[in-house]
Motif scaffolding. Structure first.
Motif, PDB file in Angstrom:
ATOM      1  N   ASN A 171       0.800  -1.219   0.000  1.00 37.63           N
ATOM      2  CA  ASN A 171       0.000   0.000   0.000  1.00 37.63           C
ATOM      3  C   ASN A 171       0.838   1.276   0.000  1.00 37.63           C
ATOM      4  OD1 ASN A 171      -2.457  -1.461   0.106  1.00 37.63           O
ATOM      5  ND2 ASN A 171      -2.154  -1.780   2.302  1.00 37.63           N
ATOM      6  N   ALA A 172       2.165   1.142  -0.147  1.00 42.64           N
ATOM      7  CA  ALA A 172       3.027   2.319  -0.200  1.00 42.64           C
ATOM      8  C   ALA A 172       3.025   2.894  -1.618  1.00 42.64           C
ATOM      9  CB  ALA A 172       4.444   1.953   0.215  1.00 42.64           C
ATOM     10  N   ILE A 173       2.655   4.149  -1.746  1.00 43.72           N
ATOM     11  CA  ILE A 173       2.507   4.796  -3.053  1.00 43.72           C
ATOM     12  C   ILE A 173       3.803   5.532  -3.399  1.00 43.72           C
ATOM     13  CG2 ILE A 173       1.141   6.437  -4.394  1.00 43.72           C
ATOM     14  CD1 ILE A 173      -0.983   5.971  -2.007  1.00 43.72           C
ATOM     15  N   GLU A 174       4.395   5.192  -4.522  1.00 48.99           N
ATOM     16  CA  GLU A 174       5.667   5.783  -4.916  1.00 48.99           C
ATOM     17  C   GLU A 174       5.456   7.122  -5.615  1.00 48.99           C
ATOM     18  OE1 GLU A 174       7.939   3.370  -7.523  1.00 48.99           O
ATOM     19  OE2 GLU A 174       9.594   4.793  -7.671  1.00 48.99           O
ATOM     20  N   VAL A 175       6.230   8.123  -5.184  1.00 51.02           N
ATOM     21  CA  VAL A 175       6.219   9.453  -5.808  1.00 51.02           C
ATOM     22  C   VAL A 175       7.655   9.797  -6.184  1.00 51.02           C
ATOM     23  CG1 VAL A 175       5.705  11.895  -5.491  1.00 51.02           C
ATOM     24  CG2 VAL A 175       4.252  10.175  -4.396  1.00 51.02           C
ATOM     25  N   ASN A 176       7.865  10.169  -7.437  1.00 52.20           N
ATOM     26  CA  ASN A 176       9.206  10.528  -7.912  1.00 52.20           C
ATOM     27  C   ASN A 176       9.297  12.026  -8.166  1.00 52.20           C
ATOM     28  OD1 ASN A 176      10.638   7.847  -8.339  1.00 52.20           O
ATOM     29  ND2 ASN A 176       8.725   7.501  -9.449  1.00 52.20           N
ATOM     30  N   ILE A 177      10.233  12.677  -7.504  1.00 56.22           N
ATOM     31  CA  ILE A 177      10.431  14.120  -7.646  1.00 56.22           C
ATOM     32  C   ILE A 177      11.706  14.359  -8.454  1.00 56.22           C
ATOM     33  CG2 ILE A 177      10.787  16.301  -6.448  1.00 56.22           C
ATOM     34  CD1 ILE A 177       8.027  15.076  -6.031  1.00 56.22           C
ATOM     35  N   PRO A 178      11.598  14.987  -9.646  1.00 54.48           N
ATOM     36  CA  PRO A 178      12.785  15.196 -10.475  1.00 54.48           C
ATOM     37  C   PRO A 178      13.715  16.246  -9.892  1.00 54.48           C
ATOM     38  CG  PRO A 178      10.902  16.340 -11.420  1.00 54.48           C
ATOM     39  CD  PRO A 178      10.376  15.539 -10.256  1.00 54.48           C
ATOM     40  N   ARG A 179      14.896  16.291 -10.447  1.00 51.97           N
ATOM     41  CA  ARG A 179      15.894  17.247  -9.991  1.00 51.97           C
ATOM     42  C   ARG A 179      15.640  18.617 -10.619  1.00 51.97           C
ATOM     43  NH1 ARG A 179      22.021  17.790 -12.031  1.00 51.97           N
ATOM     44  NH2 ARG A 179      22.853  19.134 -10.390  1.00 51.97           N
ATOM     45  N   LEU A 180      15.781  19.671  -9.809  1.00 49.67           N
ATOM     46  CA  LEU A 180      15.692  21.043 -10.298  1.00 49.67           C
ATOM     47  C   LEU A 180      17.092  21.567 -10.571  1.00 49.67           C
ATOM     48  CD1 LEU A 180      14.174  23.715 -10.834  1.00 49.67           C
ATOM     49  CD2 LEU A 180      14.298  24.175  -8.363  1.00 49.67           C
ATOM     50  N   ASN A 181      17.231  22.332 -11.667  1.00 50.87           N
ATOM     51  CA  ASN A 181      18.504  22.966 -11.982  1.00 50.87           C
ATOM     52  C   ASN A 181      19.058  23.676 -10.752  1.00 50.87           C
ATOM     53  OD1 ASN A 181      19.767  25.812 -12.815  1.00 50.87           O
ATOM     54  ND2 ASN A 181      20.324  24.311 -14.375  1.00 50.87           N
ATOM     55  N   GLU A 182      20.320  23.418 -10.446  1.00 52.98           N
ATOM     56  CA  GLU A 182      20.915  23.903  -9.205  1.00 52.98           C
ATOM     57  C   GLU A 182      20.889  25.425  -9.094  1.00 52.98           C
ATOM     58  OE1 GLU A 182      25.202  23.652  -6.855  1.00 52.98           O
ATOM     59  OE2 GLU A 182      24.698  22.168  -8.391  1.00 52.98           O
ATOM     60  N   ARG A 183      21.199  26.116 -10.187  1.00 52.29           N
ATOM     61  CA  ARG A 183      21.227  27.583 -10.129  1.00 52.29           C
ATOM     62  C   ARG A 183      19.819  28.142  -9.927  1.00 52.29           C
ATOM     63  NH1 ARG A 183      24.688  31.608 -14.104  1.00 52.29           N
ATOM     64  NH2 ARG A 183      24.131  33.550 -13.037  1.00 52.29           N
ATOM     65  N   ALA A 184      18.829  27.522 -10.559  1.00 54.98           N
ATOM     66  CA  ALA A 184      17.449  27.962 -10.376  1.00 54.98           C
ATOM     67  C   ALA A 184      17.020  27.774  -8.925  1.00 54.98           C
ATOM     68  CB  ALA A 184      16.526  27.199 -11.320  1.00 54.98           C
ATOM     69  N   TYR A 185      17.385  26.621  -8.352  1.00 58.19           N
ATOM     70  CA  TYR A 185      17.037  26.350  -6.959  1.00 58.19           C
ATOM     71  C   TYR A 185      17.674  27.391  -6.031  1.00 58.19           C
ATOM     72  CZ  TYR A 185      16.405  23.830  -2.572  1.00 58.19           C
ATOM     73  OH  TYR A 185      16.058  23.495  -1.284  1.00 58.19           O
ATOM     74  N   GLU A 186      18.945  27.685  -6.265  1.00 58.58           N
ATOM     75  CA  GLU A 186      19.649  28.658  -5.426  1.00 58.58           C
ATOM     76  C   GLU A 186      19.004  30.033  -5.509  1.00 58.58           C
ATOM     77  OE1 GLU A 186      23.656  28.503  -6.790  1.00 58.58           O
ATOM     78  OE2 GLU A 186      24.156  26.707  -5.619  1.00 58.58           O
ATOM     79  N   GLN A 187      18.524  30.414  -6.697  1.00 62.99           N
ATOM     80  CA  GLN A 187      17.907  31.722  -6.865  1.00 62.99           C
ATOM     81  C   GLN A 187      16.599  31.835  -6.072  1.00 62.99           C
ATOM     82  OE1 GLN A 187      19.656  34.073  -8.728  1.00 62.99           O
ATOM     83  NE2 GLN A 187      18.271  35.442  -7.639  1.00 62.99           N
ATOM     84  N   VAL A 188      15.822  30.746  -6.047  1.00 62.45           N
ATOM     85  CA  VAL A 188      14.591  30.743  -5.255  1.00 62.45           C
ATOM     86  C   VAL A 188      14.931  30.821  -3.770  1.00 62.45           C
ATOM     87  CG1 VAL A 188      12.446  29.533  -4.731  1.00 62.45           C
ATOM     88  CG2 VAL A 188      13.395  29.401  -7.031  1.00 62.45           C
ATOM     89  N   GLU A 189      15.981  30.113  -3.361  1.00 61.98           N
ATOM     90  CA  GLU A 189      16.401  30.154  -1.963  1.00 61.98           C
ATOM     91  C   GLU A 189      16.792  31.571  -1.560  1.00 61.98           C
ATOM     92  OE1 GLU A 189      16.740  27.321   0.370  1.00 61.98           O
ATOM     93  OE2 GLU A 189      15.260  26.767  -1.149  1.00 61.98           O
ATOM     94  N   LEU A 190      17.548  32.239  -2.412  1.00 63.20           N
ATOM     95  CA  LEU A 190      17.974  33.607  -2.120  1.00 63.20           C
ATOM     96  C   LEU A 190      16.783  34.553  -2.037  1.00 63.20           C
ATOM     97  CD1 LEU A 190      21.159  33.900  -4.390  1.00 63.20           C
ATOM     98  CD2 LEU A 190      21.092  33.866  -1.890  1.00 63.20           C
ATOM     99  N   ALA A 191      15.789  34.331  -2.898  1.00 60.27           N
ATOM    100  CA  ALA A 191      14.606  35.191  -2.901  1.00 60.27           C
ATOM    101  C   ALA A 191      13.731  34.940  -1.670  1.00 60.27           C
ATOM    102  CB  ALA A 191      13.796  34.961  -4.174  1.00 60.27           C
ATOM    103  N   GLY A 192      13.783  33.720  -1.120  1.00 58.80           N
ATOM    104  CA  GLY A 192      13.010  33.398   0.066  1.00 58.80           C
ATOM    105  C   GLY A 192      11.508  33.423  -0.156  1.00 58.80           C
ATOM    106  N   ILE A 193      11.065  32.903  -1.298  1.00 62.64           N
ATOM    107  CA  ILE A 193       9.653  32.933  -1.670  1.00 62.64           C
ATOM    108  C   ILE A 193       9.210  31.549  -2.136  1.00 62.64           C
ATOM    109  CG2 ILE A 193       9.558  35.381  -2.289  1.00 62.64           C
ATOM    110  CD1 ILE A 193      10.073  34.611  -5.178  1.00 62.64           C
ATOM    111  N   PRO A 194       7.904  31.311  -2.213  1.00 62.62           N
ATOM    112  CA  PRO A 194       7.437  30.034  -2.774  1.00 62.62           C
ATOM    113  C   PRO A 194       7.870  29.878  -4.228  1.00 62.62           C
ATOM    114  CG  PRO A 194       5.678  31.132  -1.567  1.00 62.62           C
ATOM    115  CD  PRO A 194       6.800  32.114  -1.667  1.00 62.62           C
ATOM    116  N   PHE A 195       7.977  28.616  -4.674  1.00 60.18           N
ATOM    117  CA  PHE A 195       8.360  28.359  -6.064  1.00 60.18           C
ATOM    118  C   PHE A 195       7.378  29.007  -7.032  1.00 60.18           C
ATOM    119  CE2 PHE A 195      10.203  24.610  -3.839  1.00 60.18           C
ATOM    120  CZ  PHE A 195      11.535  24.829  -4.156  1.00 60.18           C
TER     121      PHE A 195
END
Length: 264
Positions: A171-195
């Motif tokens: 009954n365990a449901i598998e969910v696969n989350i792809p990788r986000l471009n590292e620079r894009a991820y860092e920019q969202v982190e710096l902005a401190g806002i929702p994706f």
């Protein structure tokens, strides 16, 4: 709609648990399901930085904070509570919910419940899943494989691993989350806002911003892929109690190739 409690956590750190929580909040908002969030990274908090208006920092082991989580959903206009569990406290949190009778209320239909268990690629994570299964029995249990870097889950694909672990994870449901471009991820982190706010090119105050079109494109594509994955496993329907399709669709036990191996 009856109140929904969605836990997101891991007993191991560094698997991208809070990132998954942020994608879930964005996804549910896109489905017109507003959420209230609880950040269990007490006392500093992590999730609250990105969703300050809808997030409370709590100590999951404190009775007063447990009351804040569980005594208020029925009186709140927002029916979906998303709880970002601090690394290492997932098992303890599930046990505490058991002790206060929360899961008895789930069985009686007073609440809907889901657990997103974020795991790494190692066999140790599979041991973690097997330890979690008794506590997650008869609940919507999602095993989230988060490809936060060049992570490979190849260790999961051997006949020995399948025989030992996956037959008991029906009954365990598998969910696969792809990788986000590292620079894009860092920019969202710096902005401190929702994706989703970054994609919309808005700053924390909701005013027009000047974020890179290219980086916003990477985040938009990534969010669309995640949204499609949450759609595939029927996240909204399961949380709202309206499961449609085959009961075992997307389960770990059903993810096998022609040789009977579990596939990514």
């Amino acid at each position: 709609m009856k109140p929904v409690v969605l836990l997101i956590g891991a007993d191991k750190g560094g698997v991208g648990k809070t990132t998954i929580t942020r994608t879930v909040i964005d996804y549910l908002a896109s489905k017109n399901m507003p959420t209230r969030a609880f950040d269990a990274e007490h006392p500093r908090g992590t999730l609250k930085r990105f969703h300050p208006g809808s997030t409370d920092i709590i100590d999951i082991t404190d009775v007063a904070d447990q009351m804040k989580m569980l005594d208020t959903p029925n009186s709140s206009e927002v029916k979906v509570s998303v709880i970002d569990i601090r690394a290492g406290l997932l098992s303890e949190t599930l046990q505490a919910l058991t002790d206060v009778g929360f899961f008895d209320m789930v069985k009686s239909g007073e609440f809907n419940f889901g657990l997103l268990h974020v795991v790494g690629p190692s066999i140790a994570s599979l041991d973690e899943i097997s330890e979690m299964l008794p506590l997650a029995e008869d609940k919507h249990y999602f095993v989230v494989k988060n490809f936060i870097n060049e992570t490979s889950f190849f260790e999961w694909n051997s006949p020995e691993v399948h025989k030992r672990y996956f037959k008991m994870m029906k009954n365990a449901i598998e969910v696969n989350i792809p990788r986000l471009n590292e620079r894009a991820y860092e920019q969202v982190e710096l902005a401190g806002i929702p994706f989703a706010t970054f994609v919309a090119n808005r700053n924390p105050q909701g005013l027009p911003a000047n974020y890179s079109l290219v980086l916003r494109g990477y985040v938009r594509t990534w969010l669309n892929q995640i949204s499609a994955e949450y759609d595939r496993v029927g996240l909204v329907n399961r949380l709202s109690g309206n499961v449609i399709g085959k009961p075992d669709a997307g389960t770990l036990a059903s993810q096998k190739d022609d040789r009977g191996l579990v596939t990514d």
